[in-house]
Design a protein around this motif. Structure first.
Motif, PDB file in Angstrom:
ATOM      1  N   VAL A  60       0.871  -1.176   0.000  1.00 11.42           N
ATOM      2  CA  VAL A  60       0.000   0.000   0.000  1.00 11.42           C
ATOM      3  C   VAL A  60       0.911   1.230   0.000  1.00 11.42           C
ATOM      4  O   VAL A  60       1.722   1.415   0.899  1.00 11.42           O
ATOM      5  N   ILE A  61       0.778   2.039  -1.024  1.00 19.23           N
ATOM      6  CA  ILE A  61       1.623   3.219  -1.188  1.00 19.23           C
ATOM      7  C   ILE A  61       0.775   4.445  -0.868  1.00 19.23           C
ATOM      8  O   ILE A  61      -0.219   4.711  -1.542  1.00 19.23           O
ATOM      9  N   ILE A  62       1.194   5.160   0.170  1.00 15.95           N
ATOM     10  CA  ILE A  62       0.439   6.329   0.618  1.00 15.95           C
ATOM     11  C   ILE A  62       1.242   7.578   0.286  1.00 15.95           C
ATOM     12  O   ILE A  62       2.381   7.725   0.719  1.00 15.95           O
ATOM     13  N   GLY A  63       0.644   8.450  -0.501  1.00 19.77           N
ATOM     14  CA  GLY A  63       1.314   9.682  -0.889  1.00 19.77           C
ATOM     15  C   GLY A  63       0.340  10.837  -0.890  1.00 19.77           C
ATOM     16  O   GLY A  63      -0.421  10.989  -1.833  1.00 19.77           O
ATOM     17  N   GLY A  64       0.347  11.601   0.174  1.00 16.63           N
ATOM     18  CA  GLY A  64      -0.584  12.725   0.267  1.00 16.63           C
ATOM     19  C   GLY A  64      -2.020  12.250   0.326  1.00 16.63           C
ATOM     20  O   GLY A  64      -2.394  11.476   1.188  1.00 16.63           O
ATOM     21  N   ASP A  65      -2.824  12.694  -0.640  1.00 20.79           N
ATOM     22  CA  ASP A  65      -4.234  12.297  -0.696  1.00 20.79           C
ATOM     23  C   ASP A  65      -4.454  11.058  -1.551  1.00 20.79           C
ATOM     24  O   ASP A  65      -5.590  10.625  -1.738  1.00 20.79           O
ATOM     25  N   VAL A  66      -3.373  10.482  -2.076  1.00 16.97           N
ATOM     26  CA  VAL A  66      -3.486   9.361  -2.999  1.00 16.97           C
ATOM     27  C   VAL A  66      -3.020   8.080  -2.319  1.00 16.97           C
ATOM     28  O   VAL A  66      -1.969   8.048  -1.688  1.00 16.97           O
ATOM     29  N   VAL A  67      -3.836   7.033  -2.450  1.00 22.33           N
ATOM     30  CA  VAL A  67      -3.465   5.709  -1.963  1.00 22.33           C
ATOM     31  C   VAL A  67      -3.423   4.789  -3.169  1.00 22.33           C
ATOM     32  O   VAL A  67      -4.379   4.726  -3.947  1.00 22.33           O
ATOM     33  N   ILE A  71       0.869  -4.137  -7.105  1.00 21.64           N
ATOM     34  CA  ILE A  71       0.584  -5.547  -7.376  1.00 21.64           C
ATOM     35  C   ILE A  71       1.479  -6.010  -8.510  1.00 21.64           C
ATOM     36  O   ILE A  71       1.429  -5.465  -9.613  1.00 21.64           O
ATOM     37  N   ASP A  72       2.304  -7.003  -8.220  1.00 24.34           N
ATOM     38  CA  ASP A  72       3.216  -7.584  -9.217  1.00 24.34           C
ATOM     39  C   ASP A  72       4.058  -6.529  -9.931  1.00 24.34           C
ATOM     40  O   ASP A  72       4.226  -6.570 -11.140  1.00 24.34           O
ATOM     41  N   GLY A  73       4.544  -5.561  -9.187  1.00 20.16           N
ATOM     42  CA  GLY A  73       5.400  -4.542  -9.764  1.00 20.16           C
ATOM     43  C   GLY A  73       4.656  -3.412 -10.466  1.00 20.16           C
ATOM     44  O   GLY A  73       5.267  -2.495 -10.984  1.00 20.16           O
ATOM     45  N   HIS A  74       3.337  -3.489 -10.520  1.00 22.05           N
ATOM     46  CA  HIS A  74       2.531  -2.440 -11.131  1.00 22.05           C
ATOM     47  C   HIS A  74       1.835  -1.649 -10.026  1.00 22.05           C
ATOM     48  O   HIS A  74       1.371  -2.210  -9.049  1.00 22.05           O
ATOM     49  N   THR A  75       1.778  -0.352 -10.210  1.00 19.19           N
ATOM     50  CA  THR A  75       1.102   0.498  -9.240  1.00 19.19           C
ATOM     51  C   THR A  75      -0.297   0.791  -9.750  1.00 19.19           C
ATOM     52  O   THR A  75      -0.477   1.271 -10.865  1.00 19.19           O
ATOM     53  N   LEU A  76      -1.276   0.483  -8.920  1.00 20.33           N
ATOM     54  CA  LEU A  76      -2.672   0.650  -9.273  1.00 20.33           C
ATOM     55  C   LEU A  76      -3.261   1.764  -8.427  1.00 20.33           C
ATOM     56  O   LEU A  76      -3.315   1.668  -7.203  1.00 20.33           O
ATOM     57  N   ARG A  77      -3.649   2.839  -9.091  1.00 14.04           N
ATOM     58  CA  ARG A  77      -4.283   3.946  -8.371  1.00 14.04           C
ATOM     59  C   ARG A  77      -5.745   3.600  -8.144  1.00 14.04           C
ATOM     60  O   ARG A  77      -6.458   3.227  -9.069  1.00 14.04           O
ATOM     61  N   LEU A  78      -6.180   3.732  -6.911  1.00 12.55           N
ATOM     62  CA  LEU A  78      -7.527   3.313  -6.543  1.00 12.55           C
ATOM     63  C   LEU A  78      -8.501   4.486  -6.558  1.00 12.55           C
ATOM     64  O   LEU A  78      -8.111   5.623  -6.293  1.00 12.55           O
ATOM     65  N   PRO A  80     -11.319   7.042  -5.183  1.00  9.69           N
ATOM     66  CA  PRO A  80     -11.300   7.721  -3.879  1.00  9.69           C
ATOM     67  C   PRO A  80     -11.914   6.957  -2.711  1.00  9.69           C
ATOM     68  O   PRO A  80     -11.306   6.849  -1.667  1.00  9.69           O
ATOM     69  N   ARG A  81     -13.100   6.427  -2.818  1.00 16.73           N
ATOM     70  CA  ARG A  81     -13.698   5.750  -1.664  1.00 16.73           C
ATOM     71  C   ARG A  81     -13.056   4.399  -1.406  1.00 16.73           C
ATOM     72  O   ARG A  81     -12.971   3.961  -0.255  1.00 16.73           O
ATOM     73  N   VAL A  82     -12.593   3.743  -2.458  1.00 10.69           N
ATOM     74  CA  VAL A  82     -11.907   2.455  -2.296  1.00 10.69           C
ATOM     75  C   VAL A  82     -10.563   2.680  -1.601  1.00 10.69           C
ATOM     76  O   VAL A  82     -10.170   1.897  -0.737  1.00 10.69           O
ATOM     77  N   ASP A  83      -9.866   3.751  -1.965  1.00 10.00           N
ATOM     78  CA  ASP A  83      -8.567   3.992  -1.329  1.00 10.00           C
ATOM     79  C   ASP A  83      -8.713   4.270   0.166  1.00 10.00           C
ATOM     80  O   ASP A  83      -7.854   3.899   0.957  1.00 10.00           O
ATOM     81  N   GLN A  84      -9.825   4.875   0.578  1.00  9.64           N
ATOM     82  CA  GLN A  84     -10.030   5.118   2.007  1.00  9.64           C
ATOM     83  C   GLN A  84     -10.278   3.817   2.767  1.00  9.64           C
ATOM     84  O   GLN A  84      -9.796   3.640   3.886  1.00  9.64           O
ATOM     85  N   LEU A  85     -11.013   2.910   2.151  1.00 10.80           N
ATOM     86  CA  LEU A  85     -11.223   1.594   2.776  1.00 10.80           C
ATOM     87  C   LEU A  85      -9.907   0.830   2.892  1.00 10.80           C
ATOM     88  O   LEU A  85      -9.620   0.201   3.910  1.00 10.80           O
ATOM     89  N   LEU A  86      -9.098   0.901   1.838  1.00 14.44           N
ATOM     90  CA  LEU A  86      -7.800   0.222   1.873  1.00 14.44           C
ATOM     91  C   LEU A  86      -6.894   0.866   2.917  1.00 14.44           C
ATOM     92  O   LEU A  86      -6.162   0.169   3.619  1.00 14.44           O
ATOM     93  N   LEU A  87      -6.953   2.178   3.037  1.00 16.22           N
ATOM     94  CA  LEU A  87      -6.156   2.880   4.034  1.00 16.22           C
ATOM     95  C   LEU A  87      -6.563   2.459   5.448  1.00 16.22           C
ATOM     96  O   LEU A  87      -5.711   2.244   6.312  1.00 16.22           O
ATOM     97  N   GLU A  88      -7.863   2.318   5.688  1.00 19.33           N
ATOM     98  CA  GLU A  88      -8.337   1.847   6.993  1.00 19.33           C
ATOM     99  C   GLU A  88      -7.822   0.438   7.278  1.00 19.33           C
ATOM    100  O   GLU A  88      -7.379   0.141   8.389  1.00 19.33           O
ATOM    101  N   GLN A  89      -7.879  -0.446   6.266  1.00 18.86           N
ATOM    102  CA  GLN A  89      -7.374  -1.815   6.433  1.00 18.86           C
ATOM    103  C   GLN A  89      -5.872  -1.790   6.698  1.00 18.86           C
ATOM    104  O   GLN A  89      -5.358  -2.537   7.527  1.00 18.86           O
TER     105      GLN A  89
END
Length: 187
Positions: A60-67, A71-78, A80-89
């Motif tokens: 999980v890569i956290i950078g400012g307002d972006v989470v 996955i497998d060397g690829h960065t997947l931008r999530l 907005p609401r999904v990134d907040q759920l992932l951030l909570e997890q």
């Protein structure tokens, strides 16, 4: 002798139901966080449980307002609401790992009862089914939706599957990418 043909997936949910379940994952506060997070990732990107269970808090890569999710060397931008759920997890898992560092060298994103291992896929599937989500049907429907919108190579990278598997999914979706290829040659 030619290899046996692999049949199209038989277990799917309708697109309307997939969108409804996705909305439920995003907004239902009564659902456990792990169900909401995994449900979103399966319903949006068609990830199998086993792939998600291999993720650590380092993915999980956290950078400012972006989470983002690595996955497998690829960065997947999530979204907005999904990134907040992932951030909570991520916060829950990081906190748990801090307490259990002596028992585990791996900070699992979805930790199991034993700190050294992630949650078991069987238990995760049972948990999701208990809350009304069908894992395989949801994953298949998400992959079909992605296959109808993405070129095969992008689908393979995004879902972490082989190019031949992504080609099969694109065939199931019956999408013709000749227009896309023609437009790319004009750029």
């Amino acid at each position: 002798m030619p290899p046996p043909r692999i049949a199209a997936p038989k277990t799917c949910i309708k697109e309307e139901e997939r969108v409804q379940q996705l909305g439920r994952c995003l907004s239902a506060e009564d659902l456990p966080g792990i169900v909401r997070t995994v449900g979103d990732l399966v319903l949006l990107f068609g990830f199998p449980y086993t792939r998600l269970l291999g993720l650590t808090t380092h993915d999980v890569i956290i950078g400012g307002d972006v989470v983002e999710l690595s996955i497998d060397g690829h960065t997947l931008r999530l979204p907005p609401r999904v990134d907040q759920l992932l951030l909570e997890q991520w916060k829950i898992s990081a906190e748990r790992w801090t307490v259990n560092q002596t028992a585990s060298t791996t900070p699992w994103l979805f930790p199991g009862q034993r700190p050294a291992r992630p949650i078991r896929s069987e238990y995760l599937g049972l948990l999701l089914r208990r809350h009304g989500f069908e894992g395989l049907a949801s994953r298949n429907s998400a992959r079909l939706a992605l296959a109808s919108d993405l070129p095969t190579s992008v689908l393979a990278d995004l879902t972490g599957t082989s190019i031949s598997n992504a080609t099969r999914w694109t065939g199931y979706a019956r999408r013709d990418w000749l227009d896309y290829i023609a437009s790319r040659t004009q750029i």
